[in-house]
Design a protein around this motif. Structure first.
Motif, PDB file in Angstrom:
ATOM      1  N   GLY A  73      18.303   4.543  -4.991  1.00 35.46           N
ATOM      2  CA  GLY A  73      17.517   3.773  -4.251  1.00 35.46           C
ATOM      3  C   GLY A  73      16.016   4.032  -4.329  1.00 35.46           C
ATOM      4  N   LEU A  74      15.162   3.637  -3.559  1.00 35.36           N
ATOM      5  CA  LEU A  74      13.586   3.622  -3.436  1.00 35.36           C
ATOM      6  C   LEU A  74      13.085   4.392  -2.264  1.00 35.36           C
ATOM      7  N   VAL A  75      12.132   5.055  -2.303  1.00 39.61           N
ATOM      8  CA  VAL A  75      11.571   5.852  -1.141  1.00 39.61           C
ATOM      9  C   VAL A  75       9.958   5.265  -1.150  1.00 39.61           C
ATOM     10  N   ALA A  76       9.768   4.755  -0.113  1.00 37.09           N
ATOM     11  CA  ALA A  76       8.251   4.418   0.114  1.00 37.09           C
ATOM     12  C   ALA A  76       7.405   5.325   1.042  1.00 37.09           C
ATOM     13  N   LEU A  77       6.547   5.921   0.426  1.00 38.08           N
ATOM     14  CA  LEU A  77       5.595   6.834   1.207  1.00 38.08           C
ATOM     15  C   LEU A  77       4.218   6.325   1.273  1.00 38.08           C
ATOM     16  N   SER A  78       3.571   6.696   2.510  1.00 34.56           N
ATOM     17  CA  SER A  78       2.181   6.355   2.816  1.00 34.56           C
ATOM     18  C   SER A  78       1.512   7.380   3.759  1.00 34.56           C
ATOM     19  N   ASP A  79       0.302   7.403   3.756  1.00 37.16           N
ATOM     20  CA  ASP A  79      -0.377   8.047   4.810  1.00 37.16           C
ATOM     21  C   ASP A  79      -0.725   7.008   6.161  1.00 37.16           C
ATOM     22  N   PRO A  80       0.071   7.212   7.042  1.00 34.54           N
ATOM     23  CA  PRO A  80       0.234   6.241   8.051  1.00 34.54           C
ATOM     24  C   PRO A  80      -1.011   6.255   9.020  1.00 34.54           C
ATOM     25  N   PRO A  81      -1.484   5.169   9.720  1.00 30.73           N
ATOM     26  CA  PRO A  81      -2.563   4.915  10.464  1.00 30.73           C
ATOM     27  C   PRO A  81      -2.322   5.934  11.665  1.00 30.73           C
ATOM     28  N   LYS A  82      -3.688   6.566  12.283  1.00 27.81           N
ATOM     29  CA  LYS A  82      -3.437   7.034  13.645  1.00 27.81           C
ATOM     30  C   LYS A  82      -3.044   5.901  14.784  1.00 27.81           C
ATOM     31  N   PRO A  83      -2.182   6.478  15.868  1.00 25.07           N
ATOM     32  CA  PRO A  83      -1.702   5.640  16.718  1.00 25.07           C
ATOM     33  C   PRO A  83      -2.770   4.713  17.370  1.00 25.07           C
ATOM     34  N   HIS A  84      -4.061   5.457  17.447  1.00 28.91           N
ATOM     35  CA  HIS A  84      -4.961   4.648  18.179  1.00 28.91           C
ATOM     36  C   HIS A  84      -5.901   4.161  17.469  1.00 28.91           C
ATOM     37  N   ALA A  85      -5.849   4.026  15.972  1.00 30.42           N
ATOM     38  CA  ALA A  85      -6.840   3.731  15.475  1.00 30.42           C
ATOM     39  C   ALA A  85      -7.263   2.199  15.577  1.00 30.42           C
ATOM     40  N   ALA A  86      -6.270   1.289  15.577  1.00 32.23           N
ATOM     41  CA  ALA A  86      -6.507  -0.251  15.829  1.00 32.23           C
ATOM     42  C   ALA A  86      -7.336  -0.447  17.041  1.00 32.23           C
ATOM     43  N   ALA A  87      -6.960   0.272  18.406  1.00 33.51           N
ATOM     44  CA  ALA A  87      -7.388   0.163  19.385  1.00 33.51           C
ATOM     45  C   ALA A  87      -8.972   0.526  19.717  1.00 33.51           C
ATOM     46  N   THR A  88      -9.200   1.762  18.744  1.00 30.37           N
ATOM     47  CA  THR A  88     -10.587   2.131  18.698  1.00 30.37           C
ATOM     48  C   THR A  88     -11.519   1.081  17.892  1.00 30.37           C
ATOM     49  N   LEU A  89     -10.975   0.652  16.914  1.00 25.58           N
ATOM     50  CA  LEU A  89     -11.814  -0.601  16.215  1.00 25.58           C
ATOM     51  C   LEU A  89     -12.060  -1.817  16.923  1.00 25.58           C
ATOM     52  N   ALA A  90     -10.944  -1.992  17.824  1.00 27.39           N
ATOM     53  CA  ALA A  90     -10.971  -3.304  18.915  1.00 27.39           C
ATOM     54  C   ALA A  90     -12.353  -2.992  19.783  1.00 27.39           C
ATOM     55  N   SER A  91     -12.272  -1.662  20.112  1.00 30.86           N
ATOM     56  CA  SER A  91     -13.308  -1.264  21.107  1.00 30.86           C
ATOM     57  C   SER A  91     -14.793  -1.252  20.356  1.00 30.86           C
ATOM     58  N   CYS A  92     -14.947  -1.150  19.164  1.00 40.57           N
ATOM     59  CA  CYS A  92     -16.106  -1.073  18.499  1.00 40.57           C
ATOM     60  C   CYS A  92     -16.506  -2.633  18.498  1.00 40.57           C
ATOM     61  N   ARG A  93     -15.500  -3.360  18.147  1.00 45.05           N
ATOM     62  CA  ARG A  93     -15.943  -4.707  17.909  1.00 45.05           C
ATOM     63  C   ARG A  93     -16.551  -5.309  19.357  1.00 45.05           C
ATOM     64  N   GLY A  97       0.821  -1.314   0.018  1.00 42.43           N
ATOM     65  CA  GLY A  97      -0.085  -0.009   0.065  1.00 42.43           C
ATOM     66  C   GLY A  97       0.766   1.109  -0.008  1.00 42.43           C
ATOM     67  N   TYR A  98       2.164   1.425  -0.471  1.00 44.01           N
ATOM     68  CA  TYR A  98       2.958   2.524  -0.258  1.00 44.01           C
ATOM     69  C   TYR A  98       2.867   3.088  -1.693  1.00 44.01           C
ATOM     70  N   ARG A  99       3.093   4.245  -1.703  1.00 40.58           N
ATOM     71  CA  ARG A  99       3.348   4.841  -2.794  1.00 40.58           C
ATOM     72  C   ARG A  99       5.179   4.965  -2.955  1.00 40.58           C
ATOM     73  N   VAL A 100       5.654   4.287  -4.278  1.00 44.58           N
ATOM     74  CA  VAL A 100       6.930   4.256  -4.430  1.00 44.58           C
ATOM     75  C   VAL A 100       7.558   5.118  -5.336  1.00 44.58           C
ATOM     76  N   LEU A 101       8.856   5.667  -5.057  1.00 45.65           N
ATOM     77  CA  LEU A 101       9.505   6.524  -6.063  1.00 45.65           C
ATOM     78  C   LEU A 101      10.889   5.984  -6.056  1.00 45.65           C
ATOM     79  N   ALA A 102      11.291   5.835  -7.363  1.00 44.79           N
ATOM     80  CA  ALA A 102      12.787   5.564  -7.580  1.00 44.79           C
ATOM     81  C   ALA A 102      13.594   6.859  -7.755  1.00 44.79           C
TER      82      ALA A 102
END
Length: 670
Positions: A493-513, A464-469
């Motif tokens: 080289g190669l550079v891999a960029l992304s829009d990273p997840p928020k730090p608490h996103a996984a814990a929030t979704l776990a609370s939803c479930r 899911g990264y955007r890649v530049l050579a």
């Protein structure tokens, strides 16, 4: 292209209408009041007023009448506030446009643009209508408000442009294809025209009102008949029957419901959730499905360089946003001097081959952030260069002045700049898509090195990264044109960029479930990106992967038999988001939809609970939503749902208490 004549433009304007978002007809105040009074529970209260007046209990008549007035006023005010989404959508339209008519460039009101007009586009312009590109020069368009994509999109000849989007870079000439209600903003406005269905609380109270009215009438009739059969005076029995009806009506219930909802809304506001419609407070407590977008909700909404690969090492860069802070790691440990030098060489080249700039925080406030001026991806490259210790960017530009360039375009898919060196000669820097750079015609590296680079680029892309050579090379003379220097270079080289997840996103979704809420991801971004983000935030739960992603085309083509079986949707448009919401609602689910863009407006309006981002969200999203998050954090939704469930429990307890009290007050037949 000479463009239309003034006469032809006027004729077409008369035929297709003005290039404006159409407003729906405003309902008169009396219609809104009558709609509130038709509620079954309100009708019971009106009947109670009539009955209390009939028996001469004027004090109770006044109290119940005040309850009716207050509840009707609150309901009408909420409805008026909730009807402003189309007005906000109209405000996004361009105020003016530059067009070519009769072979002359003219600045005209955007409302007078017609199909066939030739639009002249420059950096910063709001595109006035849907159009097809005829000519483009490094044209980059920010379509995030319509598509949800976190980065601007390159546009070349024959590509489509949409009304309301913004030119982030470059220039272009385009022919208008659709205006007004036929354009992108107009179609979204049409989707916003649907009426909301009642909330679960409103449905329950309406059902209660109907049952209460029927039971009261039956009991009154029975008491009246029983008294008459026993030979009691008709007047006495009429008063007894009316007294029974008055006692059975819980006239304080609407007032208590409104008070409970208002207190709940106040507590939510203290937790960064602003309620725009009071019934939404209780609806939150009934939510069973949470449909969330990606950019800015699950992710930071900012591009970040996360990994840099060279033929000899791979490093990971930590940190969020454009703040030039964060560790540089190799295999979980701090990168050594040799590893840093290799990465510095890569990122120095990307800093030179770059048209963006970084803007420091305007104040010392903790809410102030570094910002990128220009392409967000290029801003992320500058941030990464500072993190790894590259030379000062201002000094670098001074010691390596740019003397030639070949801008990025969607055909070459690469950008090249030429810089004078202090020692003499020139340095050619190139960055671009791996498939456009990792070629023997561009690089002098060995076939084995190119094979390794292609494999690594494919691995990054699959994640899911955007890649530049990135490549560079020394020259004795300046290549003319700059694109002539795109050969004989060395791969850095190669550079891999992304829009990273928020730090608490996984814990929030776990609370939803854990709370019995099913989370689903609905985004306009690429399927690979959607899948990668779903994996990183554990959308489906731990130890699972989002290997099945459905696209908007699949939904539109009817190739998905059951939309409620899917958890990750990508490349969706406003209509398909509505289809997803409708599918869940058809199953009886109470849906909450989060969003921040114009494209989210219809789904936010149609969902049981629309939740907009208050910080980065558009005004259209905020006006269409029931709940606005002032901190743009998904975890605030979980807190609001907890508050909604507490409010519902309080209302249910009072209802039991009120009905018991009413039964105790019921007079016995004489």
């Amino acid at each position: 292209m000479p463009g239309l004549t003034q006469d032809e433009a006027a004729r077409r304007l008369a035929g297709v209408g003005r290039n404006e978002v159409a407003f729906r007809k405003t309902r008169p105040p009396y219609s809104r009041v009558l709609a509130q009074l038709r509620d079954p529970l309100m009708m019971v209260l009106i009947a109670a007023v009539a009955l209390t007046l009939a028996i001469g209990d004027h004090a109770d008549s006044v109290v119940i009448g005040l309850v009716i007035v207050v509840n009707t006023t609150v309901g009408v005010a909420q409805e008026i506030r909730a009807d402003n989404a189309v007005a906000a959508l109209s405000a996004l339209s361009a105020p003016h446009a530059r067009v070519r008519r009769e072979d002359a460039d003219r600045d005209v009101p955007a409302a007078t643009v017609v199909p066939g007009d030739v639009l002249l586009l420059a950096e910063g312009d709001i595109i006035a209508a849907d159009a097809a590109i005829d000519e483009s020069a490094a044209l980059l368009v920010d379509e995030s408000m319509l598509t949800g994509e976190s980065v601007p999109v390159d546009k070349d000849a024959n590509a489509s442009l949409h009304a309301g989007t913004v030119v982030a870079r470059g220039r272009g000439v385009a022919t208008v294809t659709a205006t007004g209600k036929a354009a992108a903003l107009g179609r979204i406005a049409a989707l916003l025209d649907d009426r909301r269905r009642p909330t679960p609380l409103q449905l329950r109270l309406a059902s209660l009102g109907r049952v209460l009215a029927a039971v009261t009438l039956i009991l009154c009739a029975l008491v009246l008949a029983q008294g008459l059969v026993r030979g009691l005076p008709a007047g006495t029995m009429a008063v007894t029957a009316i007294s029974l009806a008055v006692a059975a009506v819980p006239e304080s219930l609407p007032a208590v419901v409104t008070l409970a909802l208002a207190l709940g809304a106040r507590r939510m506001a203290a937790r960064h959730a602003l309620v725009r419609r009071l019934p939404a407070v209780e609806t939150l407590g009934s939510v069973s499905v949470l449909a969330t977008d990606k950019t800015g909700t699950l992710t930071e909404g900012r591009m970040v360089v996360q990994q840099v690969w060279t033929p000899r090492t791979t490093v990971e860069l930590q940190g969020v946003g454009y703040e030039p802070e964060g560790d540089v790691l190799t295999e979980g440990r701090p990168a050594g001097p040799a590893e840093r030098r290799e990465v510095q060489e890569v990122l120095t080249a990307t800093a030179l081959c770059n048209d963006a700039a970084l803007r420091p925080p305007p104040s010392a406030s903790p809410d102030s952030r570094w910002e990128a001026v220009g392409d967000p991806m290029e801003g992320a490259l500058l941030t990464a260069a500072i993190k790894v210790g590259c030379p000062d960017l201002t000094e670098l530009a001074s010691t390596h002045p740019r003397i030639a360039e070949a801008p990025f375009d969607s055909l070459r898919r690469r950008m090249t700049t030429v810089h004078a060196l202090p020692s003499g000669g020139v340095l050619v820097c190139l960055k671009g898509a791996p498939e456009a750079v990792l070629a023997a015609t561009v690089l002098t590296d060995s076939p084995e090195t190119l094979r390794l680079a292609r494999a690594e680029a494919a691995r990054f892309a699959a994640g899911g990264y955007r890649v530049l050579a990135v490549a560079s090379g020394l020259r004795q003379e300046t290549p003319r044109p700059a694109a002539a220097g795109e050969s004989g270079l060395r791969l850095l080289g190669l550079v891999a960029l992304s829009d990273p997840p928020k730090p608490h996103a996984a814990a929030t979704l776990a609370s939803c479930r854990a709370a019995g809420i099913t989370p689903i991801l609905v985004t306009g971004d690429h399927p690979a990106t959607a899948s990668a983000v779903a994996d990183r935030v554990e959308l489906l739960g731990p130890n699972t992967t989002a290997d099945h992603v459905v696209t908007g085309k699949d939904v539109a083509g009817g190739r998905v038999p059951d939309l409620t079986a899917v958890r990750v949707f990508a490349r969706t448009d406003p209509q398909q988001k509505l289809d997803i919401v409708a599918a869940w609602r058809a199953r009886g689910a109470i849906t909450a939809m989060t969003g921040d863009g114009v494209n989210d407006g219809p789904a936010l309006h149609q969902a049981d609970i629309g939740i907009a981002m208050g910080g980065r969200g558009t005004e259209v999203a905020r006006q269409a939503a029931d709940l606005v998050l002032t901190d743009d954090e998904l975890s605030t939704v979980v807190a609001a749902i907890e508050e909604g469930r507490r409010v519902f429990d309080n209302i249910r307890r009072f209802l039991v208490y009120g009905m018991a009290g009413g039964a105790a007050e019921t007079p016995a037949p004489p």
